[in-house]
Scaffold this motif. Structure first.
Motif, mmCIF file in Angstrom:
data_model
loop_
_atom_site.group_PDB
_atom_site.id
_atom_site.type_symbol
_atom_site.label_atom_id
_atom_site.label_comp_id
_atom_site.label_asym_id
_atom_site.label_seq_id
_atom_site.Cartn_x
_atom_site.Cartn_y
_atom_site.Cartn_z
ATOM 1 N N GLY A 6 5.307 -59.265 -22.427
ATOM 2 C CA GLY A 6 4.419 -58.280 -21.689
ATOM 3 C C GLY A 6 5.589 -57.270 -20.675
ATOM 4 O O GLY A 6 6.392 -56.785 -20.466
ATOM 5 N N SER A 7 5.080 -55.995 -20.886
ATOM 6 C CA SER A 7 5.008 -55.021 -19.422
ATOM 7 C C SER A 7 4.002 -54.874 -18.300
ATOM 8 O O SER A 7 2.803 -53.733 -18.401
ATOM 9 C CB SER A 7 4.919 -54.072 -20.272
ATOM 10 O OG SER A 7 6.067 -52.704 -19.548
ATOM 11 N N ASP A 8 5.141 -54.534 -17.745
ATOM 12 C CA ASP A 8 3.689 -54.120 -16.457
ATOM 13 C C ASP A 8 4.331 -52.488 -15.927
ATOM 14 O O ASP A 8 3.921 -51.731 -14.832
ATOM 15 C CB ASP A 8 3.764 -54.395 -15.320
ATOM 16 C CG ASP A 8 3.172 -55.780 -15.457
ATOM 17 O OD1 ASP A 8 2.423 -55.696 -16.052
ATOM 18 O OD2 ASP A 8 3.306 -56.947 -14.147
ATOM 19 N N LEU A 9 5.336 -52.126 -16.877
ATOM 20 C CA LEU A 9 5.535 -51.134 -16.164
ATOM 21 C C LEU A 9 4.338 -49.704 -16.689
ATOM 22 O O LEU A 9 3.465 -49.683 -17.816
ATOM 23 C CB LEU A 9 6.578 -50.537 -17.281
ATOM 24 C CG LEU A 9 7.661 -51.324 -17.220
ATOM 25 C CD1 LEU A 9 9.098 -50.796 -17.718
ATOM 26 C CD2 LEU A 9 8.198 -51.239 -15.889
ATOM 27 N N GLN A 10 4.294 -48.418 -16.040
ATOM 28 C CA GLN A 10 3.244 -47.395 -16.851
ATOM 29 C C GLN A 10 3.746 -46.869 -18.319
ATOM 30 O O GLN A 10 5.157 -46.589 -18.752
ATOM 31 C CB GLN A 10 3.516 -47.088 -15.180
ATOM 32 C CG GLN A 10 2.518 -44.944 -16.239
ATOM 33 C CD GLN A 10 2.822 -44.360 -14.495
ATOM 34 O OE1 GLN A 10 3.628 -44.173 -13.725
ATOM 35 N NE2 GLN A 10 1.558 -43.261 -14.458
ATOM 36 N N GLU A 11 2.672 -46.680 -19.096
ATOM 37 C CA GLU A 11 3.053 -46.518 -20.564
ATOM 38 C C GLU A 11 3.098 -44.937 -20.417
ATOM 39 O O GLU A 11 4.119 -44.359 -21.188
ATOM 40 C CB GLU A 11 1.691 -47.121 -21.533
ATOM 41 C CG GLU A 11 1.766 -48.714 -21.432
ATOM 42 C CD GLU A 11 3.144 -49.136 -21.430
ATOM 43 O OE1 GLU A 11 3.619 -48.386 -23.324
ATOM 44 O OE2 GLU A 11 3.160 -50.379 -21.858
ATOM 45 N N GLU A 12 1.973 -44.493 -19.977
ATOM 46 C CA GLU A 12 2.065 -43.031 -20.435
ATOM 47 C C GLU A 12 2.888 -42.356 -19.167
ATOM 48 O O GLU A 12 3.620 -42.531 -17.718
ATOM 49 C CB GLU A 12 0.715 -42.817 -20.113
ATOM 50 C CG GLU A 12 -0.353 -42.823 -18.722
ATOM 51 C CD GLU A 12 -1.725 -41.918 -19.333
ATOM 52 O OE1 GLU A 12 -2.331 -41.343 -18.179
ATOM 53 O OE2 GLU A 12 -2.092 -43.024 -20.405
ATOM 54 N N ASP A 13 3.311 -40.783 -18.817
ATOM 55 C CA ASP A 13 4.550 -39.946 -18.395
ATOM 56 C C ASP A 13 3.166 -39.371 -18.003
ATOM 57 O O ASP A 13 2.184 -39.559 -17.786
ATOM 58 C CB ASP A 13 4.630 -38.864 -18.508
ATOM 59 C CG ASP A 13 5.755 -39.869 -19.861
ATOM 60 O OD1 ASP A 13 6.628 -40.553 -18.952
ATOM 61 O OD2 ASP A 13 6.464 -38.835 -20.771
ATOM 62 N N PRO A 14 3.410 -39.244 -15.760
ATOM 63 C CA PRO A 14 2.363 -38.632 -15.650
ATOM 64 C C PRO A 14 2.770 -37.109 -15.288
ATOM 65 O O PRO A 14 3.991 -36.531 -15.837
ATOM 66 C CB PRO A 14 3.021 -38.908 -13.849
ATOM 67 C CG PRO A 14 4.454 -39.325 -14.345
ATOM 68 C CD PRO A 14 5.147 -39.827 -15.620
#
Length: 105
Positions: free
Chosen positions: A71-79
């Protein structure tokens, strides 16, 4: 590039308030340097304790945990860039406003 910026921020946060180094006799350490622009003059600087890298172990632990769980809690898309919040005028409008700003009449 973002990874480098994030690592630089982590390094700065961990080492921003390093204390001044002391000798074995508990005397604060200083360094005298003679930069070229001083033309023979000198500067006195505090010597700080060496930088620490404790955040690296935490990063490795988190990376291993993320790889094991899948799993990944990282933000998937660039701001969105900050400049996207502003409206840009057309070139002709900008030129007209610039010229009218400097008109004397």
């Amino acid at each position: 590039m973002k990874s480098r910026l994030k690592l630089a921020a982590l390094h700065f946060n961990e080492n921003s308030d390093r204390p001044q180094a002391v000798t074995k006799q508990d005397v604060e350490r200083y360094d005298v340097i003679q930069p070229k622009y001083k033309s023979g003059g000198y500067l006195v600087r505090k010597v700080h304790v060496k930088a620490t890298y404790g955040y690296v172990e935490q990063l490795l632990q988190e990376t291993i945990e993320q790889c094991n769980t899948g799993g990944s809690d990282l933000q998937e898309e660039d701001p969105k860039p900050l400049c996207s919040a502003f409206e840009r005028p057309g070139k002709a409008t900008a030129i007209q406003q610039h010229k009218s700003r400097f008109s004397t009449t």
